[in-house]
Design a protein around this motif. Structure first.
Motif, PDB file in Angstrom:
ATOM      1  N   GLU A 143     -91.621 -14.592 -26.185  1.00 12.78           N
ATOM      2  CA  GLU A 143     -92.274 -15.882 -25.962  1.00 12.78           C
ATOM      3  C   GLU A 143     -93.441 -15.749 -24.982  1.00 12.78           C
ATOM      4  O   GLU A 143     -94.518 -16.288 -25.210  1.00 12.78           O
ATOM      5  CB  GLU A 143     -91.267 -16.903 -25.425  1.00 12.78           C
ATOM      6  CG  GLU A 143     -90.237 -17.328 -26.442  1.00 12.78           C
ATOM      7  CD  GLU A 143     -89.215 -18.267 -25.835  1.00 12.78           C
ATOM      8  OE1 GLU A 143     -89.470 -18.825 -24.749  1.00 12.78           O
ATOM      9  OE2 GLU A 143     -88.157 -18.445 -26.460  1.00 12.78           O
ATOM     10  N   ALA A 197     -96.368 -13.828 -26.560  1.00  6.98           N
ATOM     11  CA  ALA A 197     -97.186 -14.662 -27.440  1.00  6.98           C
ATOM     12  C   ALA A 197     -98.141 -15.531 -26.616  1.00  6.98           C
ATOM     13  O   ALA A 197     -99.316 -15.680 -26.964  1.00  6.98           O
ATOM     14  CB  ALA A 197     -96.296 -15.534 -28.311  1.00  6.98           C
ATOM     15  N   TRP A 252    -100.878 -13.063 -24.945  1.00  6.54           N
ATOM     16  CA  TRP A 252    -101.862 -12.571 -25.903  1.00  6.54           C
ATOM     17  C   TRP A 252    -102.732 -13.707 -26.434  1.00  6.54           C
ATOM     18  O   TRP A 252    -103.904 -13.511 -26.741  1.00  6.54           O
ATOM     19  CB  TRP A 252    -101.194 -11.813 -27.040  1.00  6.54           C
ATOM     20  CG  TRP A 252    -100.775 -10.448 -26.615  1.00  6.54           C
ATOM     21  CD1 TRP A 252     -99.499 -10.010 -26.425  1.00  6.54           C
ATOM     22  CD2 TRP A 252    -101.626  -9.340 -26.292  1.00  6.54           C
ATOM     23  NE1 TRP A 252     -99.515  -8.701 -26.003  1.00  6.54           N
ATOM     24  CE2 TRP A 252    -100.801  -8.255 -25.921  1.00  6.54           C
ATOM     25  CE3 TRP A 252    -103.000  -9.151 -26.276  1.00  6.54           C
ATOM     26  CZ2 TRP A 252    -101.298  -7.022 -25.546  1.00  6.54           C
ATOM     27  CZ3 TRP A 252    -103.503  -7.917 -25.906  1.00  6.54           C
ATOM     28  CH2 TRP A 252    -102.659  -6.872 -25.554  1.00  6.54           C
ATOM     29  N   GLY A 253    -102.166 -14.914 -26.525  1.00 10.05           N
ATOM     30  CA  GLY A 253    -102.974 -16.072 -26.907  1.00 10.05           C
ATOM     31  C   GLY A 253    -104.035 -16.381 -25.864  1.00 10.05           C
ATOM     32  O   GLY A 253    -105.180 -16.688 -26.198  1.00 10.05           O
TER      33      GLY A 253
END
Length: 92
Positions: free
Chosen positions: A12, A15, A18-19
């Motif tokens: 989680e 993600a 990296w976003g």
């Protein structure tokens, strides 16, 4: 001590991190495009019409430099924000 993974090992958080990195890179693409356009306009103003090779050199040189700076800065933020910097000091 919990068995839950920390930093980029946590799916989680990975993600999210990296976003955030991709968002930084998207802004850097915009910044690079603005810089390249500005340099081309300034060069065209001083030297007249530019050859294709000159414009490609400006795109590669100025755009590449801005993107490389953004990439390295984004990776530093990713490493620092995810706890990877602290993992170096942790000896198991």
């Amino acid at each position: 001590m919990s068995d839950r993974p920390q930093g980029l090992s946590d799916p989680e958080y990975a993600a999210f991190a990296w976003g955030r990195f991709r968002a930084i890179m998207a802004w850097m693409i915009l910044a690079a495009a603005i810089c390249v356009a500005g340099v081309i306009v300034i060069l065209a103003h001083f030297y007249g019409p530019l050859h294709l090779v000159t414009m490609l050199a400006v795109i590669g040189g100025v755009g590449g430099s801005v993107m490389l700076a953004g990439l390295l800065m984004g990776l530093i933020f990713l490493s620092s924000g995810s706890g990877h910097d602290e993992d170096v000091e942790r000896i198991d």
